[in-house]
Design a protein around this motif. Structure first.
Motif: not given
Length: 327
Positions: A29-31, A154-158
């Motif tokens: 979803x972030x990408x 960058x697809x890192x999700x917090x």
């Protein structure tokens, strides 16, 4: 077709409805949001996951469907009709083996471009991606799909939770005598296989009590008898909490020192919240656990109830130590 793909302004994402699909899809979803900053992005989820889905920052609107809906039901026809009225340019159906109803919803959505993994005997997509052979983390497969179209970032999700809700729930649920003490969550639900058995739970809860910890029992309606038994045995050392609100469940889980669970939605929520997790799997955990997640300890067995209590408690120590080293 590639130009249409790039210029999409109304996008529908349908996460895999197998366990953890909503959370595993978060980097995807972030990408999509990164490459379509002005687009309307909608997410279609089961009704019981709407509250937690609303906390995903990359999504504009949450659409819902009944969990037990069949493709021949009036509910399916209504949802398909509602989707067509939204005139989507692009629809992604995630998961190599999501349910038949989701693939059919994608096909019936009316989206001009419908993207999904190739499924034998089904033709709901007009852009089919042939999955690579072998075992790979589910979330990585989704990102590879996007890289085919040149979408990579960058697809890192917090995940973060509203602290006011966390504090209110904690004050209501946790015993005052354990304020600031160690609380370990145990998921009693079964996910896609059998859940933890009576002897396993007795060993785990007994081990937690020995180390001065308390057990938070997440359960569903089907687990009530087991909860009553454990409450009678251990009294205030166990805290039952029914999973009827995923957002509330997430708020409490985030306050726990660790989670012990089979392959359930709660397991993947724990991974998303980056708390130490012991996951008990009756299939290959490499598909479900992100690689190099040091605070997640996997136990692979042919049947969930073959995992001994001592082995589970050893896994808990490993996961807790991994979190310390990762801090």
């Amino acid at each position: 077709m590639l130009r249409e793909f790039r210029e999409a302004r109304k996008i529908l994402i349908i996460p895999n409805d197998r366990v953890g699909g909503l959370f595993i899809g978060a980097p995807f979803y972030k990408v999509i949001r990164h490459f379509y900053p002005q687009a309307q992005i909608d997410l279609l989820v089961e009704e019981g996951k709407v509250s937690i889905a609303r906390q995903i920052p990359f999504i504009d609107s949450i659409l819902s469907a009944p969990q037990d809906m069949s493709v021949r039901s009036s509910a399916f026809k209504k949802i398909a009709g509602d989707l067509r009225l939204r005139s989507f340019d692009l629809c992604f159906c995630l998961g190599l083996d999501c349910s038949f109803k989701l693939t059919q919803l994608c096909g019936a959505s009316g989206a001009r471009l419908r993207v999904g993994f190739q499924r034998r005997g089904l033709r709901p997509f007009n852009i089919e991606v042939v999955p690579e052979e072998g075992t790979a983390y589910e979330g990585e497969r989704y990102l590879r799909l996007l890289r085919i179209f040149g979408l990579s970032c960058n697809s890192e999700v917090r995940w973060t939770l509203a602290q006011d809700k966390v504090q209110k729930l904690s004050a209501r649920v946790f015993n005052e005598e354990f304020a600031g003490g160690m609380i370990v969550a145990i998921d009693l639900t079964s996910g896609e296989s059998e859940g933890l058995g009576k002897r396993q739970l007795e060993h785990i809860i007994g081990g937690l009590i020995e180390r001065g910890a308390q057990a938070l029992l997440f359960f569903s309606l089907a687990d009530r008898k087991q909860v009553i038994y454990l409450k009678e045995c251990y009294g205030r050392q166990v805290i039952p909490f029914e999973q009827d609100d995923m957002a509330a469940t997430a708020a409490l889980l985030g306050e726990c020192a660790a989670l012990i669970s089979c392959n359930t939605d709660l397991l993947h929520l724990g991974l998303a919240l980056e708390i130490p997790v012991v996951g008990i799997f009756d299939d290959d955990p490499r598909r479900w656990i992100p690689p190099q997640r040091r605070f997640a300890h996997e136990i692979e067995v042919s049947k969930v109830r073959q995992a001994g209590g001592a082995r589970i408690m050893e896994g808990l120590e490993i996961a807790l130590q991994g979190k310390k080293e990762n801090a």
